[in-house]
Design an enzyme around this catalytic site. Structure first.
Site, PDB file in Angstrom:
ATOM      1  CD  GLU A  79      -1.407  -0.335   3.633  1.00  0.00           C
ATOM      2  OE1 GLU A  79      -1.951   0.707   4.046  1.00  0.00           O
ATOM      3  OE2 GLU A  79      -1.676  -1.465   4.066  1.00  0.00           O
ATOM      4  CB  CYS A 111      -2.247  -4.791   6.436  1.00  0.00           C
ATOM      5  SG  CYS A 111      -1.805  -3.152   7.020  1.00  0.00           S
ATOM      6  CG  HIS A 233      -1.880  -7.142  10.350  1.00  0.00           C
ATOM      7  ND1 HIS A 233      -0.725  -6.631   9.798  1.00  0.00           N
ATOM      8  CD2 HIS A 233      -2.709  -6.079  10.572  1.00  0.00           C
ATOM      9  CE1 HIS A 233      -0.854  -5.314   9.676  1.00  0.00           C
ATOM     10  NE2 HIS A 233      -2.044  -4.956  10.146  1.00  0.00           N
TER      11      HIS A 233
END
Length: 387
Positions: A79, A111, A233
């Site tokens: 990103e 993400c 994450h």
């Protein structure tokens, strides 16, 4: 046929800011950052490091150990893209001297990008078992100096080689996914820094984790105690800790202890690097592999989350002998050799990196020998060179 991760390459820039230094400069108790957020250090990218250069450098960590002629696919998840049209993967492909026949493109969903790339690569290898795929996640997390999200910034890249009969992690069939169109985090085209609703994003993250984890266990007819480790994450390590507490809250003591210990192992790299967006989950995987002794065939659960929002839970089994194919000493050296910036130096480096690059401007780099860097713009074309 088993398909999964055969190599993992990690890279982060050669500068960092210490969270205690940052806390003092911001008039905060250091424990707010060290414990409340769960971060110790934050990698800082200067104007010569971008998503492309970091992706090249991460892949170079294992490139001499693979057969480049077998690579048939290269996907770049980010990103922090450097061009509105041209894929970052083409810059990488050129730098690595991969065959012109390699299929290559870039993917984006906050993400979640590297997970999307990994799943595409798994399907590609299933159809082309004699070929391999390189998937890269590379990002610079920027929220701005003296902003609420400042302490959750970072920079780095993870590169994975996906192949049949992998030597690190064999991916299992199946997954659970959940998505909604929401505004917990975004970055408009005209903004160099992200916009985020921090409390809302934390709430959505935990809600999506619960949905996908429960659905996955039902799909596979597994229970929480079947997992040797759960990894996440990690936009900041306290976020993953909250999810892990949800996962183990009603479990027996043996399961609680095991999944708490493995989570601690999985967050060690993130504590020193910070948020690297698409690659964060896979830095957690690398950290787990480097900091915990897993038995062959240990079941690892992976939770991927991309704001906006897309989440997926999937799993893999550790391959016997995986320790031979990771490089904890090299990764430790990469972190230990970084330059510790003062807060004033960090602010200067950060601000300079946000400035538009003028055409026909050339940069040099203070990175170590052999590292690739963004060397400026010539005739409106980005230039990449090696130190």
């Amino acid at each position: 046929m088993r398909i999964g991760i055969d190599q993992i390459g990690f890279y982060t820039p050669n500068k960092y800011v210490d969270m205690v230094d940052l806390a003092h400069a911001r008039g905060e108790d250091p424990n707010k950052f060290l414990i409340g957020i769960g971060q110790r250090q934050m990698s800082v990218a200067d104007k010569t490091q971008d998503a492309v250069s970091m992706g090249i450098n991460a892949t170079l960590r294992y490139l001499d150990q693979i057969d480049k002629d077998k690579v048939g696919l290269l996907i770049f998840g980010t990103e922090s893209s450097v061009d509105q049209s041209k894929s970052a993967s083409l810059f990488v492909k050129s730098a690595l001297h991969l065959r012109p026949e390699v299929r290559t493109f870039e993917v984006k969903e906050a993400c979640f990008g590297l997970t999307a790339a990994l799943m595409t690569a798994r399907d590609f290898v299933r159809v082309h078992p004699d070929q391999t795929a390189i998937v890269i996640g590379s990002d610079i997390a920027r929220y701005g100096v003296k902003t609420p999200g400042e302490v959750t910034q970072g920079a780095g890249s993870i590169s994975l080689l996906v192949k049949s009969e992998p030597r690190i992690l064999s991916l299992n069939d199946g997954h659970s996914a959940y998505s909604e169109d929401i505004n917990d985090f975004w970055r408009p085209n005209d903004s160099a820094v992200a916009k985020v609703d921090g409390k809302y994003s934390t709430q959505v993250y935990l809600d999506f984790f619960k949905k996908t984890f429960d659905a996955y266990k039902e799909q596979k007819d597994w229970s929480t105690r079947d997992f040797s480790a759960l990894i996440y994450h990690l936009p900041f390590t306290k976020q993953g800790l909250k999810a892990n507490r949800l996962a183990i809250e009603d479990q027996d003591d043996v399961t609680k202890d095991r999944l708490s210990e493995t989570f601690e192992a999985s967050k060690q790299l993130s504590m020193r690097v910070g948020n690297i967006y698409t690659a964060s989950l896979y830095m957690s995987l690398l950290s787990l592999l480097e900091n915990y002794d897993l038995e062959p065939n240990s079941l690892i659960g992976l939770f991927s989350y991309g704001s906006g929002a897309m989440a997926e839970f999937f799993s893999g089994n550790v391959v016997d002998g995986y320790k031979e194919w990771i490089n904890p000493k090299g990764d430790a050296a990469l972190l230990d050799d970084r330059q510790r910036l003062t807060v004033e130096e960090y602010e200067k480096v950060f601000t300079e990196a946000l400035e538009p690059v003028a055409n026909n401007r050339e940069f040099t780099s203070d990175e170590r020998q052999g590292v690739w860097y963004f060397a400026g713009v010539k005739n409106d074309i980005r230039q990449y060179r090696q130190v």
